[in-house]
Write an enzyme that holds these catalytic residues in place. Structure first.
Site, PDB file in Angstrom:
ATOM      1  N   ASP A  50     -10.947   7.855  -0.459  1.00  0.00           N
ATOM      2  CA  ASP A  50     -10.901   6.389  -0.350  1.00  0.00           C
ATOM      3  C   ASP A  50     -11.704   5.790  -1.495  1.00  0.00           C
ATOM      4  O   ASP A  50     -12.711   6.364  -1.926  1.00  0.00           O
ATOM      5  CB  ASP A  50     -11.463   5.924   1.001  1.00  0.00           C
ATOM      6  CG  ASP A  50     -10.915   4.562   1.412  1.00  0.00           C
ATOM      7  OD1 ASP A  50     -10.171   4.501   2.408  1.00  0.00           O
ATOM      8  OD2 ASP A  50     -11.227   3.549   0.719  1.00  0.00           O
ATOM      9  N   ASP A  76     -10.078   6.416  -6.406  1.00  0.00           N
ATOM     10  CA  ASP A  76      -9.132   5.316  -6.618  1.00  0.00           C
ATOM     11  C   ASP A  76      -7.807   5.984  -6.975  1.00  0.00           C
ATOM     12  O   ASP A  76      -7.689   6.600  -8.041  1.00  0.00           O
ATOM     13  CB  ASP A  76      -9.633   4.426  -7.762  1.00  0.00           C
ATOM     14  CG  ASP A  76      -8.640   3.323  -8.122  1.00  0.00           C
ATOM     15  OD1 ASP A  76      -7.484   3.362  -7.639  1.00  0.00           O
ATOM     16  OD2 ASP A  76      -9.022   2.430  -8.901  1.00  0.00           O
ATOM     17  N   TYR A 170       4.617  -6.277  -3.360  1.00  0.00           N
ATOM     18  CA  TYR A 170       4.337  -5.216  -2.366  1.00  0.00           C
ATOM     19  C   TYR A 170       5.631  -4.567  -1.905  1.00  0.00           C
ATOM     20  O   TYR A 170       5.751  -3.337  -1.868  1.00  0.00           O
ATOM     21  CB  TYR A 170       3.583  -5.852  -1.196  1.00  0.00           C
ATOM     22  CG  TYR A 170       3.271  -4.944  -0.028  1.00  0.00           C
ATOM     23  CD1 TYR A 170       2.188  -4.068  -0.069  1.00  0.00           C
ATOM     24  CD2 TYR A 170       4.040  -4.993   1.142  1.00  0.00           C
ATOM     25  CE1 TYR A 170       1.883  -3.264   1.018  1.00  0.00           C
ATOM     26  CE2 TYR A 170       3.740  -4.189   2.231  1.00  0.00           C
ATOM     27  CZ  TYR A 170       2.655  -3.324   2.163  1.00  0.00           C
ATOM     28  OH  TYR A 170       2.358  -2.521   3.245  1.00  0.00           O
ATOM     29  N   LYS A 174       6.657  -0.644  -2.405  1.00  0.00           N
ATOM     30  CA  LYS A 174       6.962   0.233  -1.260  1.00  0.00           C
ATOM     31  C   LYS A 174       8.388   0.775  -1.344  1.00  0.00           C
ATOM     32  O   LYS A 174       8.652   1.902  -0.904  1.00  0.00           O
ATOM     33  CB  LYS A 174       6.730  -0.516   0.052  1.00  0.00           C
ATOM     34  CG  LYS A 174       5.261  -0.816   0.341  1.00  0.00           C
ATOM     35  CD  LYS A 174       4.447   0.461   0.526  1.00  0.00           C
ATOM     36  CE  LYS A 174       3.070   0.177   1.136  1.00  0.00           C
ATOM     37  NZ  LYS A 174       2.271   1.402   1.313  1.00  0.00           N
TER      38      LYS A 174
HETATM   39  N1  LIG Z   1      -1.215  -2.670   8.769  1.00  0.00           N
HETATM   40  C1  LIG Z   1       0.065  -3.008   8.627  1.00  0.00           C
HETATM   41  O1  LIG Z   1       0.561  -3.956   9.260  1.00  0.00           O
HETATM   42  C2  LIG Z   1       0.967  -2.213   7.701  1.00  0.00           C
HETATM   43  C3  LIG Z   1       2.339  -2.454   7.749  1.00  0.00           C
HETATM   44  C4  LIG Z   1       3.178  -1.741   6.897  1.00  0.00           C
HETATM   45  C5  LIG Z   1       2.644  -0.803   6.026  1.00  0.00           C
HETATM   46  N2  LIG Z   1       1.310  -0.588   6.011  1.00  0.00           N
HETATM   47  C6  LIG Z   1       0.785   0.419   5.082  1.00  0.00           C
HETATM   48  O2  LIG Z   1      -0.049   1.327   5.764  1.00  0.00           O
HETATM   49  C7  LIG Z   1      -1.067   1.787   4.890  1.00  0.00           C
HETATM   50  C8  LIG Z   1      -2.430   1.555   5.516  1.00  0.00           C
HETATM   51  O3  LIG Z   1      -2.561   0.191   5.791  1.00  0.00           O
HETATM   52  P1  LIG Z   1      -3.763  -0.358   6.672  1.00  0.00           P
HETATM   53  O4  LIG Z   1      -3.286  -1.633   7.258  1.00  0.00           O
HETATM   54  O5  LIG Z   1      -4.287   0.704   7.559  1.00  0.00           O
HETATM   55  O6  LIG Z   1      -4.796  -0.708   5.497  1.00  0.00           O
HETATM   56  P2  LIG Z   1      -6.377  -0.946   5.487  1.00  0.00           P
HETATM   57  O7  LIG Z   1      -6.603  -2.003   4.468  1.00  0.00           O
HETATM   58  O8  LIG Z   1      -6.927  -1.142   6.840  1.00  0.00           O
HETATM   59  O9  LIG Z   1      -6.908   0.434   4.879  1.00  0.00           O
HETATM   60  C9  LIG Z   1      -6.570   0.798   3.581  1.00  0.00           C
HETATM   61  C10 LIG Z   1      -7.606   1.764   3.043  1.00  0.00           C
HETATM   62  O10 LIG Z   1      -7.185   2.119   1.715  1.00  0.00           O
HETATM   63  C11 LIG Z   1      -8.306   2.062   0.862  1.00  0.00           C
HETATM   64  N3  LIG Z   1      -7.865   1.784  -0.507  1.00  0.00           N
HETATM   65  C12 LIG Z   1      -7.461   0.596  -1.023  1.00  0.00           C
HETATM   66  N4  LIG Z   1      -7.179   0.724  -2.317  1.00  0.00           N
HETATM   67  C13 LIG Z   1      -7.384   2.028  -2.626  1.00  0.00           C
HETATM   68  C14 LIG Z   1      -7.282   2.768  -3.821  1.00  0.00           C
HETATM   69  N5  LIG Z   1      -6.895   2.193  -4.970  1.00  0.00           N
HETATM   70  N6  LIG Z   1      -7.572   4.087  -3.783  1.00  0.00           N
HETATM   71  C15 LIG Z   1      -7.966   4.666  -2.633  1.00  0.00           C
HETATM   72  N7  LIG Z   1      -8.111   4.021  -1.477  1.00  0.00           N
HETATM   73  C16 LIG Z   1      -7.836   2.704  -1.481  1.00  0.00           C
HETATM   74  C17 LIG Z   1      -9.179   0.959   1.427  1.00  0.00           C
HETATM   75  O11 LIG Z   1     -10.512   1.086   0.992  1.00  0.00           O
HETATM   76  C18 LIG Z   1      -9.004   1.167   2.919  1.00  0.00           C
HETATM   77  O12 LIG Z   1      -9.956   2.067   3.442  1.00  0.00           O
HETATM   78  C19 LIG Z   1      -0.849   1.052   3.565  1.00  0.00           C
HETATM   79  O13 LIG Z   1      -0.057   1.857   2.715  1.00  0.00           O
HETATM   80  C20 LIG Z   1      -0.074  -0.173   3.980  1.00  0.00           C
HETATM   81  O14 LIG Z   1       0.681  -0.708   2.925  1.00  0.00           O
HETATM   82  C21 LIG Z   1       0.436  -1.268   6.828  1.00  0.00           C
END
Ligand SMILES: NC(=O)c1ccc[n+]([C@@H]2O[C@H](COP(=O)([O-])OP(=O)(O)OC[C@H]3O[C@@H](n4cnc5c(N)ncnc54)[C@H](O)[C@@H]3O)[C@@H](O)[C@H]2O)c1
Length: 271
Positions: A50, A76, A170, A174
């Site tokens: 992370d 990252d 986004y 995706k």
């Molecule tokens: N939550 C939703 O509604 C939703 C819906 C569709 C897709 N998603 C996808 O699910 C995944 C997780 O989403 P979430 O809602 O749990 O997100 P979140 O923001 O709660 O967690 C994301 C994590 O990724 C880390 N992160 C961000 N940029 C980074 C980087 N450059 N390198 C490494 N780590 C990095 C952040 O520090 C964080 O810990 C993502 O790919 C998101 O696009 C989420």
């Protein structure tokens, strides 16, 4: 290389990751955190990558408290050197990488008509390029080990249907993740590597909260998903519900599944 599972095993053993080592990116929060915790419960040794190392360390402690094995690595995913270092750390600690769950993504809404090229680029750099870099490094390590492996990329239902407006960058990133998933599944099947994606619908997480934060960007949340009754299950998902789908696709339980995009979205695509 075809890895043939035991066909007369009617136990739940194929749903386990016992003896396997997994990398989960974005594991400091939300879906990544739930995935890392579930993988550890399923017996995997887990490397939590992370950009927010403090958040990843908290999850490592949660896993350790529950009796699991985990390591936090600051990474990252848009930076190739950091991605390589994460895999090197995983190999150094656990000797192998059998599973990659690529969960991290950039989470920010941009007004379509005012988005700068730089804002477009950062989205692609993290969400598309970062996923590619992690996937390619996993494939490299798995091919060298010669025992196959599984990759689960986390995409979004927004990749196949717009759900909220002002997320064009986004959605496109995706959609790229989906295409990479199919391409890698086709290209590396001969090495015993299965590649699938989970496409979450709206899921309760800090990241989802950020997408809904209109205070900074002045970008309101509107679009198809905001229409009443769109989500047939009539609530947001919890991160663990995404993690269970990710575990299934990562584990030997899905041994005949590759190149699939599994939407975990409470029926929103049907409505
Ligand atoms: N939550 C939703 O509604 C939703 C819906 C569709 C897709 N998603 C996808 O699910 C995944 C997780 O989403 P979430 O809602 O749990 O997100 P979140 O923001 O709660 O967690 C994301 C994590 O990724 C880390 N992160 C961000 N940029 C980074 C980087 N450059 N390198 C490494 N780590 C990095 C952040 O520090 C964080 O810990 C993502 O790919 C998101 O696009 C989420």
């Amino acid at each position: 290389m075809a890895i043939i599972p035991e066909h007369k095993d009617y136990s739940l053993a194929p749903f386990s990751l016992e003896g396997q080592s997994a990398i989960v990116t974005g594991s400091g929060s939300g879906i990544g955190r739930a995935t890392a915790r579930l993988f550890a419960s399923a017996g995997a040794k887990v490397v939590l990558g992370d950009i927010d190392i403090a958040a990843a360390r908290v999850v490592v402690d949660e896993i350790a408290d529950a009796g699991g094995a985990a390591l936090a690595v600051e990474c990252d995913i848009s930076d190739e050197a950091q991605v390589k270092a994460m895999f090197a750390a995983a190999l150094g600690e656990y000797g192998q990488v059998d599973v990659l769950a690529s969960v991290a993504a950039y989470r920010k809404k941009h007004d379509t008509m005012r988005m700068s090229p730089e804002e477009w680029d950062i989205m692609q750099a993290v969400t598309a390029r970062g996923t590619f870099l992690c996937m390619r490094e996993a494939i490299r390590v798995m091919r060298e080990a010669g025992v196959g492996g599984t990759i689960v990329n986390v995409s979004s239902v927004a990749s196949i249907r717009p759900v909220v407006f002002n997320s064009m960058d986004y959605d496109a990133a995706k959609a790229g993740v989906n295409a990479m998933t199919l391409a890698a599944a086709a290209e590396f099947a001969e090495h015993g590597i299965r590649v699938n994606a989970v496409l979450p619908g709206g899921t309760n997480s800090a990241g989802a909260g950020k997408m809904g934060d209109t205070s900074v960007e002045q970008v309101s949340i509107h679009g198809p998903i905001t229409q009443p009754g769109r989500v047939l299950v009539d609530r947001m998902a919890e991160p663990i519900e995404q993690a269970r789908a990710i575990l299934f696709l990562a584990s030997p339980a899905s041994s005949y599944i590759t190149g699939q995009l599994l939407a975990v979205e409470g029926g929103v695509l049907l409505s």
